[in-house]
Scaffold this motif. Structure first.
Motif, PDB file in Angstrom:
ATOM      1  N   VAL A 121       0.863  -1.175   0.000  1.00 21.38           N
ATOM      2  CA  VAL A 121       0.000   0.000   0.000  1.00 21.38           C
ATOM      3  C   VAL A 121       0.901   1.227   0.000  1.00 21.38           C
ATOM      4  N   HIS A 122       0.687   2.134  -0.952  1.00 21.14           N
ATOM      5  CA  HIS A 122       1.466   3.368  -1.047  1.00 21.14           C
ATOM      6  C   HIS A 122       0.665   4.503  -0.430  1.00 21.14           C
ATOM      7  N   ILE A 123       1.272   5.198   0.505  1.00 17.50           N
ATOM      8  CA  ILE A 123       0.568   6.171   1.335  1.00 17.50           C
ATOM      9  C   ILE A 123       0.686   7.561   0.706  1.00 17.50           C
ATOM     10  N   PRO A 124      -0.423   8.181   0.310  1.00 21.10           N
ATOM     11  CA  PRO A 124      -0.347   9.501  -0.317  1.00 21.10           C
ATOM     12  C   PRO A 124       0.004  10.585   0.690  1.00 21.10           C
ATOM     13  N   LEU A 125       0.801  11.547   0.249  1.00 19.33           N
ATOM     14  CA  LEU A 125       1.191  12.689   1.071  1.00 19.33           C
ATOM     15  C   LEU A 125       0.909  13.979   0.301  1.00 19.33           C
ATOM     16  N   GLN A 126       1.248  15.093   0.906  1.00 17.39           N
ATOM     17  CA  GLN A 126       1.043  16.383   0.254  1.00 17.39           C
ATOM     18  C   GLN A 126       2.244  16.761  -0.607  1.00 17.39           C
ATOM     19  N   THR A 127       2.989  15.784  -1.070  1.00 11.76           N
ATOM     20  CA  THR A 127       4.120  16.026  -1.954  1.00 11.76           C
ATOM     21  C   THR A 127       4.259  14.854  -2.898  1.00 11.76           C
ATOM     22  N   GLU A 128       4.690  15.104  -4.102  1.00  2.62           N
ATOM     23  CA  GLU A 128       4.928  14.035  -5.068  1.00  2.62           C
ATOM     24  C   GLU A 128       6.382  13.576  -5.057  1.00  2.62           C
ATOM     25  N   LYS A 129       7.182  14.138  -4.178  1.00  2.00           N
ATOM     26  CA  LYS A 129       8.602  13.778  -4.107  1.00  2.00           C
ATOM     27  C   LYS A 129       8.846  12.560  -3.219  1.00  2.00           C
ATOM     28  N   PHE A 130       8.050  12.425  -2.177  1.00  2.00           N
ATOM     29  CA  PHE A 130       8.301  11.415  -1.154  1.00  2.00           C
ATOM     30  C   PHE A 130       7.144  10.433  -1.125  1.00  2.00           C
ATOM     31  N   GLN A 131       7.449   9.138  -1.207  1.00  2.00           N
ATOM     32  CA  GLN A 131       6.409   8.114  -1.250  1.00  2.00           C
ATOM     33  C   GLN A 131       6.705   6.966  -0.301  1.00  2.00           C
ATOM     34  N   PRO A 132       6.101   6.965   0.897  1.00  2.00           N
ATOM     35  CA  PRO A 132       6.241   5.813   1.795  1.00  2.00           C
ATOM     36  C   PRO A 132       5.291   4.689   1.383  1.00  2.00           C
ATOM     37  N   TYR A 133       5.644   3.470   1.783  1.00  2.00           N
ATOM     38  CA  TYR A 133       4.790   2.328   1.474  1.00  2.00           C
ATOM     39  C   TYR A 133       5.029   1.234   2.516  1.00  2.00           C
ATOM     40  N   ALA A 134       4.078   0.315   2.584  1.00  2.00           N
ATOM     41  CA  ALA A 134       4.193  -0.822   3.495  1.00  2.00           C
ATOM     42  C   ALA A 134       3.543  -2.027   2.830  1.00  2.00           C
ATOM     43  N   GLY A 135       4.031  -3.224   3.165  1.00  2.00           N
ATOM     44  CA  GLY A 135       3.501  -4.400   2.496  1.00  2.00           C
ATOM     45  C   GLY A 135       3.655  -5.668   3.294  1.00  2.00           C
ATOM     46  N   VAL A 136       2.983  -6.699   2.813  1.00  2.00           N
ATOM     47  CA  VAL A 136       3.047  -8.028   3.413  1.00  2.00           C
ATOM     48  C   VAL A 136       3.071  -9.047   2.274  1.00  2.00           C
ATOM     49  N   GLY A 137       3.748 -10.167   2.502  1.00  2.00           N
ATOM     50  CA  GLY A 137       3.841 -11.146   1.435  1.00  2.00           C
ATOM     51  C   GLY A 137       4.401 -12.459   1.918  1.00  2.00           C
ATOM     52  N   ILE A 138       5.032 -13.177   0.992  1.00  2.00           N
ATOM     53  CA  ILE A 138       5.535 -14.514   1.282  1.00  2.00           C
ATOM     54  C   ILE A 138       6.971 -14.644   0.787  1.00  2.00           C
ATOM     55  N   ASN A 139       7.770 -15.359   1.570  1.00  2.00           N
ATOM     56  CA  ASN A 139       9.183 -15.559   1.261  1.00  2.00           C
ATOM     57  C   ASN A 139       9.474 -17.038   1.072  1.00  2.00           C
ATOM     58  N   TYR A 140      10.340 -17.327   0.105  1.00  2.00           N
ATOM     59  CA  TYR A 140      10.878 -18.687  -0.039  1.00  2.00           C
ATOM     60  C   TYR A 140      12.397 -18.565  -0.027  1.00  2.00           C
ATOM     61  N   THR A 141      13.031 -19.172   0.950  1.00  2.00           N
ATOM     62  CA  THR A 141      14.488 -19.137   1.066  1.00  2.00           C
ATOM     63  C   THR A 141      15.044 -20.517   0.787  1.00  2.00           C
TER      64      THR A 141
END
Length: 234
Positions: A121-141
């Motif tokens: 999920v990309h979190i909108p801010l009051q600037t187009e320069k900086f874009q935080p995001y967070a996520g969840v998923g699956i790993n195979y090692t």
């Protein structure tokens, strides 16, 4: 004196100022963007282990590692994306711990690759320069090129070690900072659930029917992974 008139003039003026001060939120990335990031990746195991078979109170410890990391992100919408995390192989030293085995120090090393697929999920801010995001998923090692050390072979004789592959959840937070319309800086942090069983095979004692020439230990590596690098948006 009529005081209502200037107050009536002031109320819409205040409202207009408030509206002007409320800049609309913006997304740095848009649906259809493909973002490729690369940089240095540090793996910091948050590890714990069970007892080495036959040696109660003795375990193993997995050391930190560094390699080159790579991630590829595709923006499904302005807000949601899928992200594939990869890297060049990481190689970790494995040390023995405990009153009986700790003196052996480094007993093995193992190399692994941790491909990870995440939804963000990309979190909108009051600037187009900086874009935080967070996520969840699956790993195979998957582990490969495992080898035992001279100190372990000095204690057990000729031996080899094998680590089982792992599958588990992964979580991430990160942020992009756009330098231009195409180039960006990135920092990202992942927490990955990696659990494995290490099996050490050696030449057992032929006179001991209980000595099958192997010992095992369960290891929860569960690393924090930090990547700092640059990216390009297509």
């Amino acid at each position: 004196m009529n005081t209502q008139y200037p107050i009536a003039r002031l109320i819409p003026a205040i409202g207009l100022s408030a509206l002007l001060g409320m800049a609309p939120v913006a997304h740095a990335h848009e649906a259809g963007d493909l973002i490729v990031r690369a940089g240095g990746a540090w793996v910091y195991p948050n590890d714990s282990s069970g007892d080495v078979g036959g040696f109660p109170g003795n375990g193993v410890e997995v050391e930190d590692a560094f390699s080159a990391g790579l991630s590829v992100t595709y923006m499904l919408t302005d807000t949601f994306s899928i992200d594939l995390l990869g890297a060049l192989p990481f190689t970790h030293d494995i040390k023995a711990t405990g009153p009986d085995l700790g003196a052996l120090g480094r007993i093995a090393e193992a190399t692994h690759l941790p491909p990870t697929l995440l939804a963000n999920v990309h979190i909108p801010l009051q600037t187009e320069k900086f874009q935080p995001y967070a996520g969840v998923g699956i790993n195979y090692t998957f582990f490969f090129d495992e080898s035992t050390s001279a100190s372990l072979e000095g204690a057990l004789g000729e031996s080899k070690i094998d680590l089982d592959d792992s599958i588990g959840p992964a979580f991430q937070v990160g942020a992009d900072y756009l330098l231009t319309d195409k180039w960006l800086l990135n920092i990202a942090v992942w927490y990955i659930d990696i659990d494995t069983e290490a099996t050490i095979n050696f030449k057992g004692d032929p006179n001991d029917p209980n000595d099958d020439g192997s010992t095992r230990v369960n290891v929860d590596i569960d690393p924090w992974v930090v990547m700092v690098g640059a990216g390009y948006r297509f």
